[in-house]
Every structure is written in C-alpha cells, then in structure tokens.
Design an enzyme around this catalytic site. Structure first.
Site, PDB file in Angstrom:
ATOM      1  N   ILE A  45      31.135  80.684   8.711  1.00  0.00           N
ATOM      2  CA  ILE A  45      32.254  81.425   8.121  1.00  0.00           C
ATOM      3  C   ILE A  45      33.448  80.477   8.032  1.00  0.00           C
ATOM      4  O   ILE A  45      34.095  80.187   9.055  1.00  0.00           O
ATOM      5  CB  ILE A  45      32.597  82.672   8.965  1.00  0.00           C
ATOM      6  N   ASN A  49      37.159  78.949   6.416  1.00  0.00           N
ATOM      7  CA  ASN A  49      38.500  79.513   6.298  1.00  0.00           C
ATOM      8  C   ASN A  49      39.364  78.615   5.428  1.00  0.00           C
ATOM      9  O   ASN A  49      39.203  77.384   5.469  1.00  0.00           O
ATOM     10  CB  ASN A  49      39.095  79.631   7.714  1.00  0.00           C
ATOM     11  N   ALA A  50      40.280  79.205   4.676  1.00  0.00           N
ATOM     12  CA  ALA A  50      41.190  78.435   3.822  1.00  0.00           C
ATOM     13  C   ALA A  50      41.987  77.431   4.659  1.00  0.00           C
ATOM     14  O   ALA A  50      42.345  76.352   4.171  1.00  0.00           O
ATOM     15  CB  ALA A  50      42.124  79.369   3.071  1.00  0.00           C
ATOM     16  N   TYR A 100      41.144  75.097   6.886  1.00  0.00           N
ATOM     17  CA  TYR A 100      39.795  74.556   7.152  1.00  0.00           C
ATOM     18  C   TYR A 100      39.340  74.521   8.618  1.00  0.00           C
ATOM     19  O   TYR A 100      38.206  74.919   8.901  1.00  0.00           O
ATOM     20  CB  TYR A 100      39.662  73.145   6.564  1.00  0.00           C
ATOM     21  N   GLU A 145      25.724  78.962  14.179  1.00  0.00           N
ATOM     22  CA  GLU A 145      25.159  79.158  15.527  1.00  0.00           C
ATOM     23  C   GLU A 145      26.037  80.050  16.407  1.00  0.00           C
ATOM     24  O   GLU A 145      25.524  80.972  17.052  1.00  0.00           O
ATOM     25  CB  GLU A 145      24.898  77.796  16.195  1.00  0.00           C
ATOM     26  N   CYS A 170      25.318  71.076  15.082  1.00  0.00           N
ATOM     27  CA  CYS A 170      26.333  70.035  15.323  1.00  0.00           C
ATOM     28  C   CYS A 170      26.561  69.904  16.831  1.00  0.00           C
ATOM     29  O   CYS A 170      26.075  70.720  17.621  1.00  0.00           O
ATOM     30  CB  CYS A 170      27.630  70.381  14.587  1.00  0.00           C
ATOM     31  N   CYS A 180      27.940  72.939  18.582  1.00  0.00           N
ATOM     32  CA  CYS A 180      26.957  74.032  18.640  1.00  0.00           C
ATOM     33  C   CYS A 180      25.904  73.769  19.701  1.00  0.00           C
ATOM     34  O   CYS A 180      25.426  74.703  20.352  1.00  0.00           O
ATOM     35  CB  CYS A 180      26.289  74.210  17.280  1.00  0.00           C
TER      36      CYS A 180
HETATM   37  N1  THU Z   1      27.646  74.055   9.951  1.00  0.00           N
HETATM   38  C1  THU Z   1      26.996  75.030  10.660  1.00  0.00           C
HETATM   39  O1  THU Z   1      27.146  76.218  10.381  1.00  0.00           O
HETATM   40  N2  THU Z   1      26.201  74.638  11.689  1.00  0.00           N
HETATM   41  C2  THU Z   1      25.995  73.348  12.060  1.00  0.00           C
HETATM   42  O2  THU Z   1      25.444  73.099  13.115  1.00  0.00           O
HETATM   43  C3  THU Z   1      26.396  72.275  11.134  1.00  0.00           C
HETATM   44  C4  THU Z   1      27.538  72.638  10.236  1.00  0.00           C
HETATM   45  C5  THU Z   1      28.561  74.483   8.883  1.00  0.00           C
HETATM   46  C6  THU Z   1      30.022  74.285   9.198  1.00  0.00           C
HETATM   47  C7  THU Z   1      30.613  74.216   7.814  1.00  0.00           C
HETATM   48  O3  THU Z   1      30.891  75.537   7.380  1.00  0.00           O
HETATM   49  C8  THU Z   1      29.504  73.643   6.957  1.00  0.00           C
HETATM   50  O4  THU Z   1      28.322  73.752   7.700  1.00  0.00           O
HETATM   51  C9  THU Z   1      29.721  72.179   6.582  1.00  0.00           C
HETATM   52  O5  THU Z   1      29.949  71.413   7.698  1.00  0.00           O
END
Ligand code: THU
Length: 130
Positions: free
Chosen positions: A41, A43-44, A46, A53, A84, A87
């Site tokens: 999700i 956001n404007a 950023y 996750e 990432c 996460c």
């Molecule tokens: N993103 C995830 O949702 N999970 C991750 O583990 C990697 C990155 C999302 C964050 C952002 O909204 C988009 O992927 C680009 O980074």
C-alpha cells in the site's frame, strides 16, 4: 502450499502501487493453518507506504494468530520477489528459521523456496531480549 499461493495472488490484485507500479501480494499461514493475504500500500508521501508482508502479518495478528508457519510472496511478472530486509525482520518476530518462504511469479508459479534462516542468517529476535 497451493492455498497460500492462491491467497497471495488474490491479495496482489488489490495492491495500491500507483507510484512504483510494482504490485506485490503476500500470504502467511498461522499455527492453526489459517491463511492471510496482504498487499503493498503506497502513499503519495512515498516513505509512508508499506510492503505486502506487513499487511499479511497485520491480518494474521488481528485474527488472533500467534505464529507465522509458511509464507508466499509474488511481485510483477517473473521477477524474483524476495521479502525486503525490513520484511524479513518483521516475519522473524513470529517465525522460526526453518519457515519456508515461497517466491512465485505473478501467475503463481513457484520460482524458488527459501527458509527464513537463509534470507536472514544470524538474526536478532525476541529470544535475544529474554
Ligand atoms: N515491496 C513489497 O511489498 N514487499 C517486498 O518485500 C519488496 C517491496 C513493495 C514496496 C513498494 O510498494 C514496491 O514493492 C516497490 O518497492
């Protein structure tokens, strides 16, 4: 594993990612076998956005789940979308090192399965504070 991947795929369709256009779906299984999906999700403003996750973890915890026992994640196309760094740590709070993290294509085809230990070795967790 199929139900988990299905849930991640469904969650990905609800992703709010108008800025990166990188749509992520995640799903987590709890200790009762229940499956919870979540999407990223953005956001404007950023930095205020968040990943798929933690959305799934929030659903699991809100439903009374205590542990994460299996994870599935998918991003755009065939990109290997591993959780990432942040996460990985968020999953770690509720998961053992042997928990499997299935990384899939957008269509739900399994690319590769990792353990949390592989993705976050020598991790710091709740036990470190005991
Ligand atoms: N993103 C995830 O949702 N999970 C991750 O583990 C990697 C990155 C999302 C964050 C952002 O909204 C988009 O992927 C680009 O980074």
């Amino acid at each position: 594993m199929d139900d988990l991947i299905k849930a991640a795929k469904a969650a990905r369709t609800t992703a709010h990612a108008p800025y990166s256009k990188f749509y992520v779906g995640a799903a987590m299984r709890d200790e009762q076998g229940r499956v919870f999906g979540g999407c990223n999700i953005e956001n404007a403003a950023y930095p205020q956005g968040w990943c798929a996750e933690p959305s799934a973890i929030a659903a699991l915890i809100t439903a009374g789940g205590k542990r994460v026992t299996e994870v599935a994640v998918m991003g755009n196309g065939d990109t290997l979308c591993t959780p990432c760094g942040g996460c990985r740590q968020k999953i770690r709070e509720f998961a053992n090192g042997d928990v499997k993290i299935h990384c899939c294509t957008e269509e739900g085809k399994l690319i590769r399965t990792f353990t949390l230990e592989e993705l976050l070795p020598f991790s710091f967790g709740p036990e470190n504070l005991a």
